[in-house]
Design a protein around this motif. Structure first.
Motif, PDB file in Angstrom:
ATOM      1  N   VAL E  95       0.839  -1.202   0.000  1.00  0.00           N
ATOM      2  CA  VAL E  95       0.000   0.000   0.000  1.00  0.00           C
ATOM      3  C   VAL E  95       0.877   1.256   0.000  1.00  0.00           C
ATOM      4  CG1 VAL E  95      -1.552   1.367   1.432  1.00  0.00           C
ATOM      5  CG2 VAL E  95      -2.031  -1.066   1.050  1.00  0.00           C
ATOM      6  N   GLU E  96       1.867   1.278   0.881  1.00  0.00           N
ATOM      7  CA  GLU E  96       2.741   2.454   0.981  1.00  0.00           C
ATOM      8  C   GLU E  96       3.497   2.691  -0.327  1.00  0.00           C
ATOM      9  OE1 GLU E  96       5.838   2.198   3.925  1.00  0.00           O
ATOM     10  OE2 GLU E  96       5.917   4.378   4.157  1.00  0.00           O
ATOM     11  N   MET E  97       4.013   1.622  -0.910  1.00  0.00           N
ATOM     12  CA  MET E  97       4.761   1.791  -2.163  1.00  0.00           C
ATOM     13  C   MET E  97       3.872   2.387  -3.260  1.00  0.00           C
ATOM     14  SD  MET E  97       7.571  -1.170  -2.796  1.00  0.00           S
ATOM     15  CE  MET E  97       6.407  -2.527  -2.817  1.00  0.00           C
ATOM     16  N   VAL E  98       2.662   1.882  -3.347  1.00  0.00           N
ATOM     17  CA  VAL E  98       1.782   2.364  -4.407  1.00  0.00           C
ATOM     18  C   VAL E  98       1.312   3.802  -4.117  1.00  0.00           C
ATOM     19  CG1 VAL E  98      -0.381   2.002  -5.633  1.00  0.00           C
ATOM     20  CG2 VAL E  98       1.057   0.041  -5.032  1.00  0.00           C
ATOM     21  N   LEU E  99       0.883   4.038  -2.871  1.00  0.00           N
ATOM     22  CA  LEU E  99       0.378   5.379  -2.531  1.00  0.00           C
ATOM     23  C   LEU E  99       1.469   6.433  -2.650  1.00  0.00           C
ATOM     24  CD1 LEU E  99      -1.851   4.744   0.632  1.00  0.00           C
ATOM     25  CD2 LEU E  99      -2.628   5.530  -1.615  1.00  0.00           C
ATOM     26  N   VAL E 100       2.609   6.173  -2.018  1.00  0.00           N
ATOM     27  CA  VAL E 100       3.665   7.180  -1.910  1.00  0.00           C
ATOM     28  C   VAL E 100       4.563   7.190  -3.144  1.00  0.00           C
ATOM     29  CG1 VAL E 100       5.689   7.888  -0.561  1.00  0.00           C
ATOM     30  CG2 VAL E 100       3.640   7.032   0.593  1.00  0.00           C
ATOM     31  N   GLY E 101       4.882   5.968  -3.639  1.00  0.00           N
ATOM     32  CA  GLY E 101       5.866   5.873  -4.721  1.00  0.00           C
ATOM     33  C   GLY E 101       5.238   5.919  -6.101  1.00  0.00           C
ATOM     34  N   LYS E 102       3.928   5.825  -6.184  1.00  0.00           N
ATOM     35  CA  LYS E 102       3.327   5.809  -7.514  1.00  0.00           C
ATOM     36  C   LYS E 102       2.229   6.882  -7.653  1.00  0.00           C
ATOM     37  CE  LYS E 102       1.693   2.733 -11.054  1.00  0.00           C
ATOM     38  NZ  LYS E 102       2.249   3.734 -11.949  1.00  0.00           N
ATOM     39  N   ILE E 103       1.144   6.706  -6.893  1.00  0.00           N
ATOM     40  CA  ILE E 103       0.009   7.635  -7.059  1.00  0.00           C
ATOM     41  C   ILE E 103       0.399   9.063  -6.683  1.00  0.00           C
ATOM     42  CG2 ILE E 103      -2.327   8.157  -6.283  1.00  0.00           C
ATOM     43  CD1 ILE E 103      -2.756   5.145  -5.926  1.00  0.00           C
ATOM     44  N   ASN E 104       1.024   9.217  -5.535  1.00  0.00           N
ATOM     45  CA  ASN E 104       1.430  10.546  -5.093  1.00  0.00           C
ATOM     46  C   ASN E 104       2.336  11.209  -6.130  1.00  0.00           C
ATOM     47  OD1 ASN E 104       3.490  12.402  -3.478  1.00  0.00           O
ATOM     48  ND2 ASN E 104       1.603  12.311  -2.275  1.00  0.00           N
ATOM     49  N   LYS E 105       3.257  10.436  -6.647  1.00  0.00           N
ATOM     50  CA  LYS E 105       4.208  10.997  -7.619  1.00  0.00           C
ATOM     51  C   LYS E 105       3.530  11.345  -8.934  1.00  0.00           C
ATOM     52  CE  LYS E 105       6.886  12.039  -5.234  1.00  0.00           C
ATOM     53  NZ  LYS E 105       6.558  12.496  -3.906  1.00  0.00           N
ATOM     54  N   GLU E 106       2.507  10.554  -9.311  1.00  0.00           N
ATOM     55  CA  GLU E 106       1.772  10.889 -10.526  1.00  0.00           C
ATOM     56  C   GLU E 106       1.037  12.230 -10.377  1.00  0.00           C
ATOM     57  OE1 GLU E 106       0.891   6.303 -12.026  1.00  0.00           O
ATOM     58  OE2 GLU E 106      -0.771   7.597 -11.414  1.00  0.00           O
TER      59      GLU E 106
END
Lengths: 287, 287, 287, 287, 287, 287
Positions: E95-106
């Motif tokens: 969850v953290e990887m996707v939220l912080v490392g992907k969605i947030n960055k998008e």
């Protein structure tokens, strides 16, 4: 000692640096720490380190053997009333010259020589220490006139704040000025307490020539409450030169200082030991 | 004098107040103005008025009869080499005590008593006056060792600026500190010139006990150029205590001070007269 | 007058400069002081001096013969209801042109020509004087419609503060703006009182064409209490143009102004005399 | 129009808002935009929007029919020399009253009534427009004395900067002050150019009663170089009231203004159209 | 649409720009507005426009299909207790990887690509979201352990304030940190409510995939009181994903947020429509 | 160790604290220091201590085994061209998730858990690392397309400065953003060099898993000049992972960084040892 151990020692100071960052620490400097050649440099370095890691040390110093020595050289005969030394105008002039023109300058020079930025202040500078005549009562109840011995009426913190907020280390000589411009000699311990109270200092530290406060059994008291302090005074266990130190500590605490300490200035780096170790050293006074 | 005339007098000061607003004025204080009881209060009031109308006065004071008097009382025999007084360690210690612990404090007290906010500074405070040994050459060309007589190597203006930018009046004692922490006695006139140069002061004013600089006919010179000054020195017309004052003035001008004056401190309110009247008083030195 | 006496006169102003430093002084400018050629320059210089020694003067001016003169030239017939002048739209337009476009600019130009930094403000600028129609009641109790005569509803001190905090001297014309953007002519004395109240000014000074307030015996009253003022109004001793001045003074005092004065503007430098002498001039109103 | 389309329109302004954020835009206000009732509110709203999205509009206004009308009512006979109107002292007084006391106040009131924070400034306020007599030469080469017609010598931007940096909208009347305090009537177009130059404005916008600059064929020129402008002047294509506008534009550009525009003030919201659309409107002048 | 009409549209936004200037608006970003390609740019432009006209938007985003997709790819089997998903350590890491490392960055990249200055923040950055384990009770009253699902204990607004006061747009991922440094997955709707409360935001806007809150008859409720909300929850009309949105809105309002909205994120520029039109869109929740 | 010895150790750090006060130190964090459990806390404490004594540490971290491990779990087959790994879109997405959403957050959490105030930044935040495709040439001279492997084009120091000037510790993940918004994986060593250059950092410190740079005889080189470095590269003595570290160091030095170090991160507290001891550890690179 291994290099890694050295780094660990540095890191052990971390919680204390964090705790005291930006806080004012008033240090009453005197006794052996001020007079013994081998203790001068450690004192200066301690004060400079405090400043560099973000604290705001303020020094209040006392007199020393130099006052008596100059008086003797000037053939000034001491006068006593009821066992107390009387300070006439000539005496207060000598006291001021030695405190402000000699001792204060030696301390300022010492700190600056090791890389600090100290500025000396007399209680006359910007009306820093407004004083009045101290009323002295003998044990018999009789009031005696000790001349130009004063007590602090008001501390003008403005010049201290200006200096400490701009990276300087204020060094204060315990000379006060009366409402008519007259000069008063004031007990340095009491000045330190008043200054700490006026600044709302985080700490007041008295450097003394004893381990701390001893109880009637001669054992070091690590924490002393006001009540207990009063008991020890009444019992005559706290006496002599320790009396104004305890009075000063209580005054500072009442004025909002968080902690007051009476520590052994004969130990090198006593200030760092007090500030940067868990147990501290000497006696802590609490309300 | 009628009230209306009083108001007009106030208004005549208006162009000068406007001109000097926010500017630093270095005043070398000494001689009769410092010693005569009736001239002390006028001096203090003048300085306070300058500050209140927006100028930044900086005082540099000299010594006075008090140094000699204390030396005599201490049975200190003066030593001379080639007619010049030698300052040994004991002497410099006495000088420092009197300058910093007595005279400086009297001036600070005087100004504060009349409502100013003066703070005394020794050249040791924050390394204000970094000094080195002054080389002295006799007229014969022979170099003599005068001991701890110094000359200014560097002025650290930081504490002066801090004080003057915050409403205080700095009062500086002419004691310097060497690279090894040693104390130097420095000619106060020269200190004033160096301080004015380092601050880029608007004016340097020397209070003296004469009308100003007199020419060979004994007539007051109102403006003196560097060239003319050198001629009068060579001719021996400018001599004795006036020599360092002229040297100080030229040093200040070279360092960026706009105007340098040598005026008669025996006249009450000489400072105001110099600053607030068209003609000024005494002698103005120009490059 | 000797030069030294001149310096003394300057110094006698010292306590007043110290007292009023940084304080706002609202001056109602009008009458002879504004109209007589020989009194204009003294007024301008007084105001500039106040500013230079650190006070913050704010000028509120009234109209003058110029309004009537322009109306006459424009063939504008005055209308009266119950003895009171009625201000119709055409009249208020003329009043605004003369107050804002002529008198205000003359004052601003006068001060700037002597070296001040004056900026004129109409009550319309930044909504400085929010006004509403003034209800007027005849002695008979009947309410009459006087047209566009207003009273202050709200003072927006923002532009005044901005100017006075940045070295400017605000000069305010007594024209107000209503909630619908309509223009109101407002009594300048009352505007001065409202402005002083809104600013929490240190002083309100009314320059008038009389000595001050006179009692029933024609003797100058140096201090007048609210109670006494009301008694003199009821008794008809205070009447005519003095009524709004007293009302203005009381309003300012209620709003937090420390002192209100009604002084003789025919005396040159009346402002300096009031501010810089112990006795002051004219009448001081107190709550 | 759909709500979504409305949002898109807002977003189309985004690049312009970003580009002009924090930049000063000087607007010469006059002609129909100032006189026609239906164009006043659009103008006020445009200016307020600029301010709200972060630009700093500065308004310079001209006179209008009101000056002539008041002169006529006052029976003031126009005088001409070589076809040019002569401005005597009485005339300049009327001009100042109308410009400063009437037109300026109407504009200030208009903007404030719609929620802006406008403050009117005459060229006399804080010496904003220092002026000198304009030399006028007839086509014959003969120099004629037009009286109190001035040209800008110096713009003191201090009060404008103070106001625009604190959220206010300065509104400037084209009245100048000479070195002796005398009043000058100055062409408003030229004042706008000088103010834009002194402020280093991002843009200067002239609101006129024509589409822009037309070439000899009567076609709108969208971009005009200095060279081409000079050619059109010589050819008499640019003439009359357009001459000072072109002169003003070139003066602003030389002084550092990035862009100068002459646009059609008869179009509602001409300012927004110029600032917030790609093509802009009217003519852009370039160096 | 005519150019003039375009200008009028801009001006219709004026009262809203004025109202929200300098105010913080927290936007919960998720659903179609975050996932549909055609809605991403309108969202970015809306946010940038808010910032440019002086508001301070703060974005809180949720997760999306990407979390489930990565879990599936990693062969992570969902576990349920009483119908609720259990978040074990491996899951929270994904969850953290996707939220912080992907969605947030998008989102950050999207805003910056259109010219904004977005900075992503996880709840771990500067301890922004201090969290604790959320206690979950089944309808049966039984408490179940859902693992690392957290709730906000404390919001450290310091980094948000620093960014928004310096022109940046903070974009917050709903990951919290526990007192032992453990990671918690927190419902993004609830995070938005807590952040709005902690900031004392002017508005909280939830972008959803429905029109707003519908009553039992399926009609859009434009204003919903706390009482009415509670009734609709009890009646099961408000249910599922709408529950935390209503909870979040009420939490924000209690914490000092002025207004909370649940709007239809499927409409392009829904944020501008809500902020810049009189009627707004969707449902407003009130206390 | 005696308490006094501890104090002395503290004081030995004094000259270094003084030297580096207020200076930025960029630390490339990776290898054992980042992966070994027993080295994490010492690293965090070192960084926090630097901050507390007034330095400004900036962390740049690399990836680690976690990237490969996630790729393997996702069944992602590595592709190689000429022995070099090709980074396709799916790979760069995984890299970003692990670097930004996992490793960066672990470091931020670690520092904050020990009392620091760390904030993570990706190169996308506020456009911190603007990147372009890195051109890669094989030893054969052939250029190969490695996909989304980037190099730094521009460092936007604005968010770093904002954070470090407000007491925060920036922690930067080496992910860059291209002009079209595309994501690039960048070598962390090179990012550290560019960041140090852009900040004009005082020091760049690379934590590695070797003692430092070894010469051909396998002996540690304590100081390495650019020339010597180039020789060792040509000779193949410096090779593999050490190449970008040397390139990074030289880039930082060219950009104005005062000193660059490659030190042994396997030694606990390597950072403190480098900063607070005379000899330092590892290899210093000089221009």
């Amino acid at each position: 000692m291994s290099e890694i151990r050295r780094a660990e020692v540095l890191l052990e100071a971390l919680p204390y640096i964090r705790e005291f960052r930006g806080k004012t620490v008033v240090i009453k400097y005197g006794g052996a720490a001020m007079e013994r050649a081998d203790l001068k440099e450690p004192f200066a370095l301690d004060v400079i380190l405090l400043r560099l890691v973000g604290m705001k040390p303020v020094i209040v110093h006392g007199g020393g053997p130099q006052i008596g020595s100059l008086m003797k050289r000037l053939g000034k005969e001491p006068k006593f009333v009821g066992g107390m030394r009387v300070t006439d105008e000539e005496t207060v002039e000598i006291v001021e010259m030695v405190l402000v023109g000699k001792i204060n300058k030696e301390i300022v020079g010492l700190i600056n020589h090791h890389g600090g930025k100290a500025v000396g202040l007399s209680g006359k500078d910007a009306g820093l220490l407004r004083a009045r005549k101290r009323k002295h009562r003998l044990p018999t109840g009789e009031e005696v006139d000790l001349g130009l011995v004063g007590e602090v009426e008001l501390v003008n913190v403005e010049p201290i704040r200006l200096l400490e907020d701009n990276g300087f280390i204020p060094v204060i000589a315990p000379v006060g000025v009366g409402s008519e411009g007259e000069t008063y000699n004031i007990n340095a311990d009491l000045v330190a307490g008043e200054v700490a109270a006026a600044l709302g200092a985080e700490k007041l530290i008295h450097l003394t020539d004893v381990q701390g406060i001893l109880d009637s059994a001669g054992k070091l008291v690590s924490t002393l409450s006001r009540k207990e302090a009063e008991r020890l005074v009444t019992a005559g266990v706290i006496e002599g030169g320790m009396l104004p130190k305890v009075e000063s500590a209580l005054r500072a605490l009442e004025g909002g200082t968080a902690k007051a300490h009476i520590i052994d200035g004969r130990v090198p780096h006593a200030i760092l030991l007090e500030l940067f170790t868990r147990e501290g050293v000497g006696t802590e006074i609490v309300l």
